[in-house]
Design a protein around this motif. Structure first.
Motif, mmCIF file in Angstrom:
data_model
loop_
_atom_site.group_PDB
_atom_site.id
_atom_site.type_symbol
_atom_site.label_atom_id
_atom_site.label_comp_id
_atom_site.label_asym_id
_atom_site.label_seq_id
_atom_site.Cartn_x
_atom_site.Cartn_y
_atom_site.Cartn_z
ATOM 1 N N ASP A 145 -18.704 -15.275 -43.407
ATOM 2 C CA ASP A 145 -19.475 -16.184 -42.595
ATOM 3 C C ASP A 145 -20.685 -15.630 -42.558
ATOM 4 O OD1 ASP A 145 -17.434 -17.995 -41.859
ATOM 5 O OD2 ASP A 145 -16.658 -16.558 -40.460
ATOM 6 N N GLN A 146 -21.720 -16.217 -43.003
ATOM 7 C CA GLN A 146 -23.203 -15.734 -42.907
ATOM 8 C C GLN A 146 -23.816 -16.120 -41.754
ATOM 9 O OE1 GLN A 146 -24.750 -17.494 -46.542
ATOM 10 N NE2 GLN A 146 -24.304 -15.678 -47.775
ATOM 11 N N LYS A 147 -24.980 -15.440 -41.252
ATOM 12 C CA LYS A 147 -25.716 -15.823 -40.030
ATOM 13 C C LYS A 147 -27.302 -15.413 -40.681
ATOM 14 C CE LYS A 147 -25.101 -15.042 -35.182
ATOM 15 N NZ LYS A 147 -24.365 -16.232 -35.040
ATOM 16 N N PHE A 148 -27.943 -16.165 -40.291
ATOM 17 C CA PHE A 148 -29.429 -16.009 -40.618
ATOM 18 C C PHE A 148 -30.187 -15.628 -39.316
ATOM 19 C CE2 PHE A 148 -27.550 -18.674 -43.729
ATOM 20 C CZ PHE A 148 -28.142 -18.084 -44.902
ATOM 21 N N THR A 149 -31.254 -14.714 -39.301
ATOM 22 C CA THR A 149 -31.697 -14.238 -38.067
ATOM 23 C C THR A 149 -33.030 -13.825 -38.431
ATOM 24 O OG1 THR A 149 -31.459 -11.815 -38.394
ATOM 25 C CG2 THR A 149 -29.556 -13.163 -37.547
ATOM 26 N N ASP A 150 -33.970 -13.674 -37.531
ATOM 27 C CA ASP A 150 -35.366 -13.136 -37.307
ATOM 28 C C ASP A 150 -35.128 -11.534 -37.172
ATOM 29 O OD1 ASP A 150 -34.832 -12.989 -34.803
ATOM 30 O OD2 ASP A 150 -36.539 -13.969 -33.999
ATOM 31 N N ASP A 151 -36.198 -10.936 -37.129
ATOM 32 C CA ASP A 151 -36.251 -9.530 -36.759
ATOM 33 C C ASP A 151 -35.891 -8.946 -35.534
ATOM 34 O OD1 ASP A 151 -38.818 -10.735 -36.682
ATOM 35 O OD2 ASP A 151 -39.503 -8.564 -36.007
ATOM 36 N N THR A 152 -36.399 -9.636 -34.535
ATOM 37 C CA THR A 152 -36.179 -9.700 -33.254
ATOM 38 C C THR A 152 -34.650 -9.598 -32.679
ATOM 39 O OG1 THR A 152 -38.135 -10.680 -32.710
ATOM 40 C CG2 THR A 152 -36.961 -10.217 -30.924
ATOM 41 N N PHE A 153 -33.715 -10.442 -33.658
ATOM 42 C CA PHE A 153 -32.507 -10.567 -33.127
ATOM 43 C C PHE A 153 -31.875 -8.981 -33.056
ATOM 44 C CE2 PHE A 153 -28.039 -10.477 -35.244
ATOM 45 C CZ PHE A 153 -27.523 -11.456 -34.348
ATOM 46 N N TRP A 154 -32.420 -7.820 -33.997
ATOM 47 C CA TRP A 154 -31.803 -6.739 -34.020
ATOM 48 C C TRP A 154 -32.484 -5.937 -32.743
ATOM 49 C CZ3 TRP A 154 -27.769 -6.743 -36.843
ATOM 50 C CH2 TRP A 154 -27.812 -7.378 -38.202
ATOM 51 N N GLU A 155 -33.490 -6.228 -32.140
ATOM 52 C CA GLU A 155 -33.960 -5.671 -30.900
ATOM 53 C C GLU A 155 -33.290 -6.124 -29.501
ATOM 54 O OE1 GLU A 155 -38.173 -6.306 -30.745
ATOM 55 O OE2 GLU A 155 -38.181 -5.561 -32.996
ATOM 56 N N VAL A 156 -32.858 -7.393 -29.504
ATOM 57 C CA VAL A 156 -32.316 -7.846 -28.336
ATOM 58 C C VAL A 156 -30.860 -7.599 -28.290
ATOM 59 C CG1 VAL A 156 -31.449 -10.197 -27.303
ATOM 60 C CG2 VAL A 156 -33.882 -9.867 -28.223
ATOM 61 N N LEU A 157 -30.270 -7.423 -29.173
ATOM 62 C CA LEU A 157 -28.725 -6.906 -29.153
ATOM 63 C C LEU A 157 -28.558 -5.636 -29.920
ATOM 64 C CD1 LEU A 157 -27.614 -10.378 -30.849
ATOM 65 C CD2 LEU A 157 -27.384 -9.868 -28.572
ATOM 66 N N ASP A 158 -27.700 -4.995 -29.131
ATOM 67 C CA ASP A 158 -27.414 -3.493 -29.406
ATOM 68 C C ASP A 158 -26.193 -3.272 -30.256
ATOM 69 O OD1 ASP A 158 -29.010 -2.925 -27.556
ATOM 70 O OD2 ASP A 158 -27.743 -2.655 -25.632
ATOM 71 N N PHE A 159 -26.550 -3.738 -31.704
ATOM 72 C CA PHE A 159 -25.424 -3.251 -32.709
ATOM 73 C C PHE A 159 -25.402 -2.146 -33.026
ATOM 74 C CE2 PHE A 159 -26.147 -7.823 -33.482
ATOM 75 C CZ PHE A 159 -24.927 -8.497 -33.986
#
Length: 412
Positions: A117-131
């Motif tokens: 399952d693919q998910k397309f994101t921007d760079d802020t996605f990694w800042e908002v969420l705590d992966f």
């Protein structure tokens, strides 16, 4: 006194084992269902990995375009263009992340089909969420702008695609006949977390739909992150103002509807609500009716069984009344006995719940979905036991207290 009540209650339970089994089964089964459902609801609603700041986030997941004059209606997720050109410019959120819903792709490993399952994101996605990155790092803004074929994959995909290799950063993974270079590996997210779940995260510039398509509907949604929970109303109001001022193509439609919701409301608006009603109150009503059903069914069963047992104990009641026992004392004894029965059933229900959840967690029915009993669930269970005991014991106790000595002895 309570010790004597307990001894009498145990003796009564042993007297009619079949009725006792039915009573305990009804209580424990209902409690197990309620606690398992509560644990699952807790998993869905509470902030969890990687969406740990859910209390200060709003979610934009749907947009409805209607044209009553032209008989036109279109309902679906917003487009990347709309979110990037309008929502990204909002002043009240600290950060705005844009991501797509997950989309399945296929690949083959050792002649076995693997769905990714693919998910397309921007760079802020990694800042908002705590992966939690197990290795590597997320792709950068520059890599997104350059449309580089880089990917962040989940731990599950690393295991299924690469096997037991300790590090795969820099390696290539192929799906739908396209190769991507792995830039990082994150701890897997359960599929129940629709805003964050994915097997492979990719730059939005690699999406099949043109990101510069100026249509308002697409397959993306946004996460608005405020400074704290108190900023949510201001964010929602600013977004409502954006929708009101959004230019309308009057040749096709005359109304645009979209809302920035809290997490649960974004779920309910998708599945049981609409743009005018989030559906949250309806969901609470449905949940309340289900819980009421599971409460009333065993309670009514216990009322009938306990009322029948009264007649079996009519001689005991008559003798105790003849020796001066008051109606209040007899009623209290019977309620306590019933509470003891429900507590035993409740303890069995707690044990069964642990067993059911352990079986679920080991079954892998939904990958990475682990359910646990917590203090909230245990408190709910104890309250349910109390409700069971009172609801099913008060009426029979009242019936018992009103039996006359002569009538009871004649019945005996």
């Amino acid at each position: 006194m309570l010790k004597n009540y307990f001894k009498i209650a145990i003796a009564v339970l042993k007297r009619r084992k079949f009725f006792t089994f039915i009573s305990l089964f009804g209580i424990s089964f209902s409690l197990t269902i309620i606690m398992v459902l509560t644990a699952f609801s807790d998993h869905l609603v509470d902030s969890s990995y990687p969406d740990a700041h859910r209390s200060r986030n709003l979610y934009i997941s749907m947009m409805r375009l209607t044209g009553e004059k032209h008989g036109f209606s279109q309902n679906g997720p917003p487009s990347f263009y709309f979110l990037d050109h309008y929502v990204k410019k909002m002043k009240t959120p600290e950060k705005v992340a844009i991501t797509s819903f997950h989309q399945p792709t296929n690949t083959y490993i050792n002649n076995k089909k693997l769905t990714i399952d693919q998910k397309f994101t921007d760079d802020t996605f990694w800042e908002v969420l705590d992966f939690e990155f197990l290795e590597g790092k997320p792709y950068t803004r520059q890599q997104i702008d350059n449309a580089e074929r880089v990917a962040v994959i989940s731990e599950n995909v690393r295991r299924k695609y690469f096997g037991d290799e300790p590090s795969v950063t820099g390696r290539y993974i192929e799906t739908d006949n396209i190769r991507y270079r792995v830039s990082g590996v994150v701890k897997s997210v359960p599929i129940t977390q629709f805003a964050t779940y994915g097997d492979m995260y990719l730059p939005h510039t690699l999406g099949k739909r043109d990101p510069q398509d100026k249509g308002l509907n697409g397959d993306y949604f946004a996460i608005l992150q405020g400074k704290d929970a108190s900023s949510l109303p201001a964010m929602a109001a600013e977004y409502d103002d954006i929708i009101r001022r959004l230019p309308i193509d009057t040749s096709r439609y005359d109304k645009i509807s979209s809302r920035a919701d809290k997490y649960v409301a974004s779920y309910t608006r998708l599945f049981i609500g609409n743009q005018d009603d989030s559906g949250l109150n309806r969901l609470l009503l449905y949940v309340g009716l289900v819980l009421l059903f599971f409460l009333l069914l065993p309670t009514l069963n216990l009322v009938n069984i306990n009322t029948s047992r009264i007649m079996e104990r009519s001689s005991e009641i008559a003798v105790r009344k003849a020796f001066g026992a008051s109606s209040g004392t007899l009623a209290l004894q019977f309620i306590v006995e019933n509470l003891i029965l429900t507590v035993i059933g409740g303890l069995i229900g707690v044990v069964l719940s642990f067993i059911v959840l352990a079986i679920w967690n080991n079954s892998g029915a939904l990958e990475d979905v682990y359910l646990y009993l917590n203090y909230k669930v245990l408190i709910i269970s104890l309250l349910v036991c109390l409700v069971f005991g009172l609801m099913s014991g008060v009426y029979p106790a009242w019936r018992m207290s009103r039996l006359h000595v002569v009538t009871a002895l004649k019945t005996y």
